[in-house]
Enzyme design. Structure first.
Site, PDB file in Angstrom:
ATOM      1  N   LYS A 186       0.875  -1.156   0.186  1.00 28.22           N
ATOM      2  CA  LYS A 186      -0.175  -0.069   0.047  1.00 28.22           C
ATOM      3  C   LYS A 186       0.759   1.192  -0.045  1.00 28.22           C
ATOM      4  O   LYS A 186       1.939   1.064   0.274  1.00 28.22           O
ATOM      5  CB  LYS A 186      -0.929   0.168   1.237  1.00 28.22           C
ATOM      6  CG  LYS A 186      -0.194   0.147   2.603  1.00 28.22           C
ATOM      7  CD  LYS A 186      -1.004   0.081   3.458  1.00 28.22           C
ATOM      8  CE  LYS A 186      -0.324   0.160   4.839  1.00 28.22           C
ATOM      9  NZ  LYS A 186      -1.387   0.184   6.181  1.00 28.22           N
TER      10      LYS A 186
ATOM     11  N   ARG B  91     -10.683   0.789  14.958  1.00 24.28           N
ATOM     12  CA  ARG B  91     -10.494   1.228  13.845  1.00 24.28           C
ATOM     13  C   ARG B  91     -11.447   0.692  12.865  1.00 24.28           C
ATOM     14  O   ARG B  91     -12.782   0.528  12.977  1.00 24.28           O
ATOM     15  CB  ARG B  91      -9.105   1.143  13.174  1.00 24.28           C
ATOM     16  CG  ARG B  91      -8.659   2.419  12.287  1.00 24.28           C
ATOM     17  CD  ARG B  91      -7.176   2.503  12.184  1.00 24.28           C
ATOM     18  NE  ARG B  91      -6.795   1.269  11.481  1.00 24.28           N
ATOM     19  CZ  ARG B  91      -5.458   0.930  11.158  1.00 24.28           C
ATOM     20  NH1 ARG B  91      -4.496   1.908  11.463  1.00 24.28           N
ATOM     21  NH2 ARG B  91      -5.114  -0.261  10.529  1.00 24.28           N
TER      22      ARG B  91
ATOM     23  N   TYR C 232      14.742  30.386   6.365  1.00 26.82           N
ATOM     24  CA  TYR C 232      13.761  31.339   7.055  1.00 26.82           C
ATOM     25  C   TYR C 232      13.614  31.370   8.344  1.00 26.82           C
ATOM     26  O   TYR C 232      13.883  30.277   9.362  1.00 26.82           O
ATOM     27  CB  TYR C 232      12.434  30.610   6.670  1.00 26.82           C
ATOM     28  CG  TYR C 232      12.029  30.640   4.930  1.00 26.82           C
ATOM     29  CD1 TYR C 232      11.839  31.777   4.477  1.00 26.82           C
ATOM     30  CD2 TYR C 232      11.852  29.508   4.359  1.00 26.82           C
ATOM     31  CE1 TYR C 232      11.962  31.799   3.172  1.00 26.82           C
ATOM     32  CE2 TYR C 232      11.301  29.671   3.117  1.00 26.82           C
ATOM     33  CZ  TYR C 232      11.406  30.694   2.377  1.00 26.82           C
ATOM     34  OH  TYR C 232      11.147  30.645   1.050  1.00 26.82           O
TER      35      TYR C 232
ATOM     36  N   MET D  98      10.797  24.405   1.332  1.00 26.44           N
ATOM     37  CA  MET D  98       9.881  23.357   0.382  1.00 26.44           C
ATOM     38  C   MET D  98      10.696  22.620  -0.553  1.00 26.44           C
ATOM     39  O   MET D  98      10.498  21.432  -0.764  1.00 26.44           O
ATOM     40  CB  MET D  98       8.901  24.418  -0.257  1.00 26.44           C
ATOM     41  CG  MET D  98       7.962  23.506  -1.214  1.00 26.44           C
ATOM     42  SD  MET D  98       6.872  24.618  -2.384  1.00 26.44           S
ATOM     43  CE  MET D  98       5.644  25.102  -0.981  1.00 26.44           C
TER      44      MET D  98
END
Length: 404
Positions: A43, A141, A275, A323
């Site tokens: 998956k 779940r 940043y 990013m």
């Protein structure tokens, strides 16, 4: 570093060692209880490693089943020519049940709504659906609650008698198998035994019964039943630190994430980096720019902490992960002077050459190693090697090559 990082001239790459994956599958199979088969869970694009190449390698190494979360993942494997049994378990109303039936998928059913949808699709398809009934034995779940189990079993048996379904499996999932000795483990096994016995008494004759995940595969032979679903361990990563490291468990990490240093430059003392200037240089130093960022899956939470092997030394991310890039402080010594543009920067790998591991990044980001490898995005090309002759095959990253 040639044994760890492919020589392909790429901005960044995730090197996937399919030979290591095969070795992990063989090691896991060797540890199974007698009569149990292995399902390789692929998956989420095989936990970020590439679903199709990893599925093929796992089957080559003896995995009997494949597992996916969504039907779309399973259908993509079928479209690529995979014929092995595939179980997919995360269905929502309106999902492609008929396509799943026609593709011969095993489809998990946890509630009456799902049974109604799959039987309707089976009538449309003109052939029975292969379904596996999932029980919630304590995870809370997906899965059918024990109180609702008799209704679901009775309805599934009626559909089986009517010829619209074939109940091929009974299964559940552990909550705390990665915490050895946790009281819920034995409790869930007891509930599972009871629910399986109830279904079989009602006439269900499953091909497989299964509850064990990677952690249980490694530590709980009494939970192996007919099938063990192994996900993260297939990719050579320990399910938890409490169980031991990958090396201690006899597993080898499959993915190595690396990039080429994009820029090297000298900056003065007190220079802000990235940043927010959360990092300032303590002296005149050399900075190296690494062209990977949170858009590629490098966790921003590891800002200031993420380890990277550059120039033979493990450095830490200097300042914030952006990013598309982050910076490492190379220092002012001879090791820094030896680093030039194009030099390899290895974020994680098996650790053979002193590079960090995915577990190290998980610790730096306050998360789990599952997330570290799974989040590596499609902008990072996967470069596949067979672990034997060093042959490389590049997939993804620029729209060329086979699809992922």
């Amino acid at each position: 570093m040639t044994g760890t990082v492919p020589t392909s001239p790429l901005r960044a790459r995730a090197a996937i060692d399919l030979g290591a994956l095969r070795g992990n599958v063989r090691a896991l199979r060797a540890g199974l209880a007698p009569g149990a088969d292995l399902m390789a869970v692929v998956k989420s694009d095989a936990y970020g490693h590439g679903a199709l190449p990893c599925a093929r390698a796992a089957l080559d190494a003896g995995a009997a089943w494949l597992g996916t979360a969504t039907p779309h993942e399973a259908l993509a494997l079928r479209a690529a020519g995979i014929t092995a049994p595939i179980l997919c378990w995360l269905w929502t109303p309106g999902d492609p049940w008929r396509a799943g039936i026609e593709a011969g998928l095993d489809m998990s059913v946890s509630a009456m709504w799902a049974l109604r949808e799959v039987t309707a699709a089976a009538r449309e398809a003109g052939r029975p659906a292969r379904i596996q009934l999932k029980a919630d034995t304590g995870l809370g779940r997906n899965g059918c609650q024990p109180a609702d189990w008799p209704e679901l079993v009775a309805a599934a048996r009626a559909a089986e008698v009517a010829g619209t379904v074939r109940v091929t499996g009974l299964w559940s999932h552990f909550a705390c198998a990665d915490e050895p000795g946790h009281s819920s483990i034995a409790a869930q096994l007891d509930v599972f035994d009871e629910l399986v016995a109830y279904a079989e008494k009602a006439g269900v004759e499953p091909e497989v019964r299964h509850i064990a995940n990677s952690a249980a595969a490694l530590t709980l032979p009494e939970s192996h039943f007919d099938l063990v679903r192994s996900g993260i361990a297939v990719y050579g990563i320990s399910p938890s630190a409490e169980l031991g490291t990958s090396r201690e468990l006899g597993l080898r990490p499959v993915m190595t994430l690396a990039a080429s240093v994009a820029l090297v430059k000298r900056v003065p003392e007190g220079h802000g980096v990235s940043y927010g200037h959360t990092y300032r240089t303590s002296a005149e130093t050399t900075l190296g720019l690494i062209p990977l960022g949170y858009a590629d899956g490098v966790p921003r939470h590891a800002s200031g902490r993420g380890p990277v092997l550059v120039g033979g030394t493990v450095r830490r991310v200097a300042g914030r992960v952006a990013m598309d890039q982050f910076v490492v402080d190379l220092g002012a010594g001879p090791d820094a002077d030896a680093v030039q543009e194009g030099a390899p920067a290895v974020l994680f790998g098996p650790g053979d050459d002193g590079e960090p591991t995915a577990a190290d990044w998980a610790e730096a980001a306050d998360t789990i190693a599952y997330e570290i490898v799974t989040r590596i995005g499609p902008r990072v090309p996967r470069v596949y090697t067979d672990g034997v002759d060093g042959h490389e095959e590049r997939v993804g990253g620029d729209g060329r090559g086979a699809g992922r």
